[in-house]
Scaffold this motif. Structure first.
Motif, short mmCIF file in Angstrom:
data_model
loop_
_atom_site.label_atom_id
_atom_site.label_comp_id
_atom_site.label_asym_id
_atom_site.label_seq_id
_atom_site.Cartn_x
_atom_site.Cartn_y
_atom_site.Cartn_z
N TYR A 362 106.31 72.95 81.11
CA TYR A 362 107.36 71.97 81.31
C TYR A 362 107.17 70.72 82.05
O TYR A 362 107.47 69.69 81.52
CB TYR A 362 108.93 72.59 82.09
CG TYR A 362 110.01 71.68 81.83
CD1 TYR A 362 110.91 71.79 80.69
CD2 TYR A 362 110.41 70.84 82.86
CE1 TYR A 362 112.18 71.12 80.64
CE2 TYR A 362 111.60 69.92 82.68
CZ TYR A 362 112.47 70.34 81.53
OH TYR A 362 113.56 69.43 81.57
N THR A 374 110.33 74.07 76.22
CA THR A 374 109.67 74.72 77.31
C THR A 374 110.66 75.05 78.16
O THR A 374 110.63 75.96 78.99
CB THR A 374 108.62 73.81 77.77
OG1 THR A 374 108.96 72.36 77.96
CG2 THR A 374 107.23 73.40 76.99
N GLY A 375 111.63 73.87 78.27
CA GLY A 375 112.95 74.31 79.27
C GLY A 375 113.66 75.53 78.81
O GLY A 375 114.25 76.26 79.77
#
Length: 468
Positions: A362, A374-375
């Motif tokens: 992230y 990615t979060g």
């Protein structure tokens, strides 16, 4: 007979001499042999609902800090102090409630913790300046910090070994659900009615304490450690009758009394945590909680910040953070399954390592799409990690000290939660936003290493056999 103070062998297993079976052991055997039924599901639902309400309260500040700051003309330092005050209250609440739960009982402390945060919610709605806001936010944190560890200890002592980890993991699953509900409530309430109305509505949820009083009995295991066998016997007999009526079948015979060194009232407390048998386990858990919460809260402070740096306005940033938080729901459900399959130790270590990898990714993301992807992965592993941590921790302490053990472990974590947001600006100024996520990833790896190297596995093991 008191607990034998002997040094645990590698892996943290507490040695248990072969002694006569006690009343506590017989009561534990009767609890363990109960089939899974509507009774246990009801207990889990009542406690999980209280956990959910507490999670809504904790998460709501994320969405209300902006209007609160506007009304009281708070600068960034003052706004940050409002958030840190909550965690300071949770730190104190966890320790005090843990000690009280070992002295006066799980149910009473659990119930009063909810009442405290309910009263604090009303008080927050009446805040008139920055000082009163801090005082009432501390009080709210006190109630929240008290509720989480006591609830985890209570459920660990009621659920059988085969279901204990999954039940605790489901409790922690209330957090991502509570986060989403807090954001949804804020979206519909704050603009038309103001932030004060939000706190009043949340305070009304404290009426759930009346439900707890009716449906949650005192822990028979706790009663037995205090020599109150008649009360424990009465509660277990009532539970047995209810389970028989629910399942429509006679109960199986207990497999045999659990061998335990606890043949009468025992003295727990903080000194018990530092006895030769538990010292390494206590310090290891404190380190794990501290590293995880320091990394987690230092990092989550900037989840939305990086989105705004990539061109999103605040409203869209909040929407995307909520969208990412939804991935926490399958995250905790997967952990609830795996803690009973692969075990607590490697489940916790695995999700923590995966959180480290996702946190680093992230921080390295180059555009909005990569950040959201990615979060979302990060939230999935975060809440799997949280669920495994809450399932694992209460199992590692003896019943006589489970409250203070759970309370001090979570307090070590809250210390990390207070420090995390405070250290982030220093790291940002010195090395930039990427360094925040890299350092958080390193803290997660340290925590996973401690779990693997120093803590024992507890899967499908009776509490008395884990801790004595």
């Amino acid at each position: 007979m008191t607990h034998t103070a002997s040094t645990p062998p590698p892996g943290g297993r507490v040695p248990r001499p072969a002694t006569e079976t006690s009343g506590a052991g017989q009561l534990a055997a009767r609890l363990e042999r109960l089939p899974w039924s509507g009774y246990q599901r009801k207990l889990l639902l009542v406690v999980a609902t209280a956990w959910l309400f507490d999670s809504i309260d904790l998460a709501s500040l994320t969405f209300m800090l902006s209007p609160i700051s506007t009304e009281f003309a708070l600068d960034h330092a003052q706004a940050g102090l409002v958030g840190s005050t909550s965690f300071l209250g949770m730190l104190v609440g966890a320790v005090v409630a843990g000690a009280l739960a070992d002295r006066v009982g799980r149910r009473r402390v659990f119930q009063w913790s909810i009442i405290v945060w309910g009263v604090a919610g009303i008080a927050l709605a009446l805040s008139w300046d920055f000082s009163s806001l801090l005082a009432f936010r501390f009080l709210l944190g006190l109630g929240m910090g008290a509720e989480f560890p006591v609830a985890a200890a209570l459920m660990a002592e009621f659920l059988p070994a085969e279901r204990r980890g999954r039940g605790a993991a489901i409790l922690e699953g209330a957090w991502p659900v509570g986060f989403v509900l807090a954001g949804t409530l804020a979206y519909f309430i704050v603009e038309p009615l103001g932030w004060r109305a939000m706190f009043v509505i949340e305070a009304c949820l404290a009426l759930w304490a009346l439900v707890i009083r009716r449906f949650i009995p005192e822990s028979p295991r706790w009663l037995a450690t205090h020599g109150r066998y008649a009360e424990a016997e009465q509660i277990i007999t009532e539970i047995e009758k209810t389970v028989e009526a629910t399942t429509g079948k006679p109960l199986p015979e207990p497999a045999g009394p659990v061998i335990t060194t606890a043949s009468g009232p025992e003295r727990g407390g903080i000194r018990d945590l530092f006895s030769p048998s538990y010292r390494r386990r206590t310090l290891s858990l404190w380190a794990v909680w501290f590293c995880i919460l320091l990394g987690y809260y230092g990092l989550t402070t900037w989840l939305g910040g990086l989105l705004t740096e990539r061109g999103l306005d605040v409203i869209h940033s909040i929407q995307y953070v909520l969208l990412m938080a939804l991935w926490g729901i399958p995250g905790f459900l997967s952990a609830a399954y795996l803690v009973e399959r692969v075990g607590r130790k490697f489940c916790l270590a695995g999700y923590t390592v995966a959180s480290a990898v996702a946190a680093y990714a992230y921080g390295q993301a180059g555009d909005r799409t990569e950040l959201i992807l990615t979060g979302s992965i990060l939230q999935f592993f975060f809440f799997g990690m949280w669920s495994a941590l809450y399932a694992y921790t209460p199992e590692l302490f003896p019943t006589r000290s489970r409250g203070i053990g759970m309370g001090t472990a979570t307090a070590a974590g809250r210390l990390g939660a207070v420090l995390g947001p405070t250290l982030v600006p220093i790291i940002l100024n010195a090395a930039g936003a990427t360094a925040v996520f890299t350092i958080s990833a390193g803290l997660f790896l340290i925590a996973a290493s401690v779990v693997v190297a120093l803590l024992p596995e507890t899967k499908h093991t009776v509490l008395e056999d884990i801790s004595g």
